[in-house]
Design an enzyme around this catalytic site. Sequence first.
Site, PDB file in Angstrom:
ATOM      1  N   ASP A 292      43.295  57.017 -40.985  1.00  0.00           N
ATOM      2  CA  ASP A 292      43.537  56.827 -42.419  1.00  0.00           C
ATOM      3  C   ASP A 292      42.592  57.757 -43.168  1.00  0.00           C
ATOM      4  O   ASP A 292      42.348  58.869 -42.711  1.00  0.00           O
ATOM      5  CB  ASP A 292      43.338  55.360 -42.793  1.00  0.00           C
ATOM      6  N   HIS A 326      44.372  60.740 -43.726  1.00  0.00           N
ATOM      7  CA  HIS A 326      45.265  60.811 -44.885  1.00  0.00           C
ATOM      8  C   HIS A 326      44.600  61.593 -46.018  1.00  0.00           C
ATOM      9  O   HIS A 326      45.221  62.431 -46.647  1.00  0.00           O
ATOM     10  CB  HIS A 326      45.629  59.403 -45.359  1.00  0.00           C
TER      11      HIS A 326
END
Length: 515
Positions: A292, A326
């Site tokens: 993430d 991300h």
Amino acid sequence: MDFKQIFISSTSVSFEFVNNDIVKTKEYDVFLNDELVYHGDTNIFSLYHLNPSEEYEIKVIQGNEKCDKKFKTLYEYVYLNVKRFGAKGDGTTLDTNAIEAAILSCPKDGRVYFPKGTYLSGPIFLKSDIEIELDEEAKILYDPDRTHYPVLPGVSFTSDEKDEYNLGSWEGNPLNCYAALVTGINIENVKIIGKGVIDGNSQNAGWWVNPKGYKDVFRPRGLFLNNCKNVEIQGVTFTNTPSWNLHPYFSENLKFIDMKLINPKNSPNTDGCDPESCKNVDILGVYFSVGDDCIAIKSGKIYMGRKHKKPSENFNIRNCSMNFGHGSIVLGSEMSGGIKNIIVSQCLFNETDRGLRIKTRRGRGKDAIIDGIKFENIKMDNVLTPLVINMFYFCDPDGHTEYVYSKEKLPVDDRTPYLGKFTFKDIDCENVNIAAGTFYGLPEAPIKEINIENVSFKYASNPVAGRPAMMDGLGEMKGRGLIFSNVDKVNIKNVDFVNLQDKEYELENVNEINK
């Protein structure tokens, strides 16, 4: 050539080169008391297995340049080996009780040492005024049985019922959580050092299966520091964590030095380091490869932001390598207490979806102020959209409501966030795909000032399409330039676009632009 000391313990030290290089520099040799002990090419390097309370002379030779310095390791009262407390380190015996016995028995200025071995363990709790060292061949491997994990209650009321005692936290709210792999609560003056590994073993524990299905008790972190002071971590690798790797919470004076945070690309919510309502934080020389965001700076959702009004502030993020996440550096979206004075420099962003990512929205509140953000001397490669500021972020159950997505000018009230000054300087972006940057302010609360200087955007030969920001009404795009919407002031100086096949600048409701 020059270097400076950035960390010291009783048996280890870290140094950082003073230069403008990004993460790596020219190869060099390190001599300790005239003995060659290290050869490397990174801007930050660490030395281990030193003696407590001892003076050393360090010499670094880089090409024809040489630099000498002296340092002294810290005092140590006693050294405790976890195996003397009954820990087996065989990977099958559950060593939790032996490890906790060693930690709880350690006096002030003592060191708890993990020698070579694999220590199967449940959650470990820290105490103040100690040092923990993991040998380079030591691994703490976490118990896959979640019934062995204690629960940290989100809220407990004080005896007079006038206040709350908050222990557990999940995504900006005080909620019940399983204890982290390593937990510190109200501790101070703690160091965790060494080249060992803290392995969450999540692939064998089911923590990543149905990750949104946790309702009553949420997944553990790798490290959770709740209301702690003066905590420093050097060298250690966190991997395979159930959720966020590092979660400092309402803490201050923290250092994360020369570490590695590694999780599979497809592991859910395994952010690298997510400081929340923290003050005075250094993140230096850390390698990220996570599932993430690499770093996500937060300060709670509206309840915690309004109650405590405690921003995250005074951060130095330097010489870090961000890979495959991300976002490389993310601010928000849980930032209702505000974020200010963040400096990011000499970092490499590699194959992340976004470089800088600001996530906020209506409803975060009047204390949700982000200001004083500076990025300089950054290298990005294969970052789909290098710069993203989004004040329409569609998170939470009400994220797709008209109040959040409306592009109309709504009244400014206690729910309206604020974005101040952002500076991006000396940045090289290669293989841009979706857009160079998108900046979406609110019509009623435009972004105050964006400065972009000495920045190059070089586009991929066949850019992929995608959505640069998570907001309703925004479709896919590719190969776009800099898009500004609802910004008071934009200053552009020495910005280059290479292989751009669209407009360099797209402006909507920008009051002043200087190029």
